[in-house]
Design a protein around this motif. Structure first.
Motif, mmCIF file in Angstrom:
data_model
loop_
_atom_site.group_PDB
_atom_site.id
_atom_site.type_symbol
_atom_site.label_atom_id
_atom_site.label_comp_id
_atom_site.label_asym_id
_atom_site.label_seq_id
_atom_site.Cartn_x
_atom_site.Cartn_y
_atom_site.Cartn_z
ATOM 1 N N LEU A 182 -0.170 -1.379 3.466
ATOM 2 C CA LEU A 182 1.094 -0.690 3.209
ATOM 3 C C LEU A 182 1.663 -1.010 1.832
ATOM 4 O O LEU A 182 2.559 -0.314 1.352
ATOM 5 C CB LEU A 182 2.113 -1.035 4.302
ATOM 6 N N GLU A 183 1.161 -2.047 1.194
ATOM 7 C CA GLU A 183 1.575 -2.318 -0.186
ATOM 8 C C GLU A 183 1.156 -1.183 -1.108
ATOM 9 O O GLU A 183 1.738 -0.989 -2.182
ATOM 10 C CB GLU A 183 0.954 -3.631 -0.676
ATOM 11 N N HIS A 184 0.161 -0.405 -0.681
ATOM 12 C CA HIS A 184 -0.336 0.704 -1.499
ATOM 13 C C HIS A 184 0.369 2.023 -1.170
ATOM 14 O O HIS A 184 0.001 3.060 -1.724
ATOM 15 C CB HIS A 184 -1.848 0.860 -1.298
ATOM 16 N N LEU A 185 1.338 1.983 -0.274
ATOM 17 C CA LEU A 185 2.113 3.179 0.060
ATOM 18 C C LEU A 185 3.136 3.421 -1.039
ATOM 19 O O LEU A 185 3.983 2.568 -1.304
ATOM 20 C CB LEU A 185 2.808 2.977 1.409
ATOM 21 N N ILE A 186 3.065 4.568 -1.690
ATOM 22 C CA ILE A 186 3.946 4.821 -2.836
ATOM 23 C C ILE A 186 4.996 5.895 -2.568
ATOM 24 O O ILE A 186 5.912 6.075 -3.371
ATOM 25 C CB ILE A 186 3.128 5.191 -4.086
ATOM 26 N N ASP A 187 4.919 6.578 -1.432
ATOM 27 C CA ASP A 187 5.955 7.573 -1.123
ATOM 28 C C ASP A 187 5.808 8.047 0.320
ATOM 29 O O ASP A 187 4.704 8.031 0.877
ATOM 30 C CB ASP A 187 5.856 8.777 -2.059
ATOM 31 N N ILE A 188 6.925 8.433 0.911
ATOM 32 C CA ILE A 188 6.927 9.073 2.236
ATOM 33 C C ILE A 188 7.849 10.280 2.149
ATOM 34 O O ILE A 188 8.977 10.171 1.656
ATOM 35 C CB ILE A 188 7.434 8.143 3.356
ATOM 36 N N LYS A 189 7.374 11.395 2.636
ATOM 37 C CA LYS A 189 8.194 12.599 2.666
ATOM 38 C C LYS A 189 8.269 13.146 4.086
ATOM 39 O O LYS A 189 7.314 13.025 4.859
ATOM 40 C CB LYS A 189 7.613 13.675 1.747
ATOM 41 N N ALA A 190 9.401 13.748 4.410
ATOM 42 C CA ALA A 190 9.567 14.453 5.680
ATOM 43 C C ALA A 190 9.795 15.919 5.365
ATOM 44 O O ALA A 190 10.701 16.254 4.596
ATOM 45 C CB ALA A 190 10.741 13.884 6.465
ATOM 46 N N PHE A 203 2.552 10.571 4.125
ATOM 47 C CA PHE A 203 2.477 9.243 3.527
ATOM 48 C C PHE A 203 1.505 9.285 2.349
ATOM 49 O O PHE A 203 0.327 9.619 2.523
ATOM 50 C CB PHE A 203 1.993 8.217 4.560
ATOM 51 N N HIS A 204 2.004 8.943 1.168
ATOM 52 C CA HIS A 204 1.206 9.016 -0.056
ATOM 53 C C HIS A 204 0.745 7.607 -0.448
ATOM 54 O O HIS A 204 1.574 6.721 -0.674
ATOM 55 C CB HIS A 204 2.049 9.621 -1.182
ATOM 56 N N PHE A 205 -0.561 7.414 -0.530
ATOM 57 C CA PHE A 205 -1.130 6.109 -0.882
ATOM 58 C C PHE A 205 -1.833 6.184 -2.235
ATOM 59 O O PHE A 205 -2.472 7.196 -2.563
ATOM 60 C CB PHE A 205 -2.134 5.655 0.179
#
Length: 337
Positions: A182-190, A203-205
């Motif tokens: 999850l440290e590599h998760l750079i964005d979340i959109k709904a 989820f953008h990695f």
């Protein structure tokens, strides 16, 4: 509850005759009947079983209750319209929020370095003169606590991991071995949709050593229809189904499964075999069990998994994404907003 007066309608039930002289006996008799009626109604309303509250009510009262239930049904139907319109309004304003989320993502990833003017923000409650020494020290030593030199810091490291860990419900499904991923998760959109009614989480990695996917997507379909078997239980939009995605894990990196050893007896001999089983992980979120069709039975484990799944999905959509920076800073850590 106040006194019950003039119960019933004209021509039905006992009447109080307020007269004098020889009719005094009628007044006393009808008063007693009215008291019995009041006692019967109160007994029915105070009955332990809610479903039987109306069983012992007089016919005139039952008739009035039916009228109220018809009004309640009209309320439910109006509420359906309200939630449908609110869903469309959410889609409308989602487009207005999009540029703000875009700027947030650019700052988090380090694609954009905000100007001094853009960083000139401070609430009265956050003025340094009013901060405690402990909080002030945390602010001053932030760079020193980073794992990399200050000059090498880009954007806001571990932004979404920290926000998720500080969020309600979601933190409970994040395991220690999920965190490096999850440290590599750079964005979340709904993204909300009207046809079909629902939303999906994107989820953008960034490139990582765990899977090859750039995006992981979880979608939900909603329903805004009262249950015909229990119309009055309607309380707004409900999740009707959900769908995950297949994660392309790199070799030996799949944290959603684990290998265990089992001893098996075969023709008197004992041998040890390896077996792959499900492992607790945040990434099971992308592989939910199918929602049974109407009328099908669900076992307790499936019910529990889906309930948690729905709560996690809604928490990310309605809480963590809109208030990400506040969860990152711990402003709302451990409590709902």
């Amino acid at each position: 509850m106040g006194d019950l007066k003039d119960v019933g309608q004209a021509g039905e039930g006992p009447e109080l005759k307020i007269n004098t002289g020889d009719e005094a006996v009628d007044i006393e008799q009808n008063t007693a009947q009215t008291e019995d009626l009041k006692d019967g109604i109160m007994a029915a309303l105070n009955h332990k079983s809610c479903s039987s509250n109306t069983l012992n009510l007089p016919k005139p009262v039952k008739r009035n209750v039916k009228a109220l239930k018809k009004l309640q049904l009209a309320y439910v139907n109006t509420k359906v319209e309200y939630y449908k319109e609110r869903h469309e309004l959410e889609i409308k304003y989602e487009k207005k929020f999009e540029p703000l989320y875009g700027k947030q993502a650019a700052i988090v990833t380090g694609a954009v370095i905000p100007t001094d003017e853009e960083c000139d923000f401070q609430l009265d409650s956050e003025k340094k003169a009013e901060l405690s020494n402990e909080i002030q020290k945390v602010e001053d030593d932030t760079e020193a606590k980073m794992d990399v030199p200050a000059a090498a810091i880009k954007g806001i490291p571990k932004f979404w991991l920290t926000a998720l860990k500080n969020g309600p419900i979601v933190a409970d499904v994040i395991e220690e071995y999920d965190e490096p991923i999850l440290e590599h998760l750079i964005d979340i959109k709904a993204i909300t949709s009207s046809d079909p009614m629902g939303f999906y989480l994107k989820f953008h990695f960034e490139p990582n050593d765990y899977f090859t996917d750039t995006f992981l997507i979880k979608s939900y379909e909603l329903k805004c229809v009262p249950d015909p078997t229990d119309v009055f239980s309607f309380d707004g939009l409900e999740i009707d189904s959900c769908k995950g995605c297949t994660i392309d894990w790199k070799r030996f990196k799949n944290v959603t499964v684990k290998t265990i050893k089992e001893k098996q007896k075969t023709r008197g001999a004992v041998r040890t075999v390896r077996k792959t089983v499900r492992n607790d992980s945040f990434f099971n979120f992308f592989n939910p069990p199918p929602v049974p069709k109407e009328g099908d039975q669900m076992d307790g484990e499936t019910v529990s998994i889906l309930n948690t799944d729905f709560r996690v999905g809604l928490s990310i959509k309605d809480r963590i994404i809109p208030y990400a920076v506040l969860y990152f800073t711990g402003r709302y850590c451990g409590r709902r907003i």
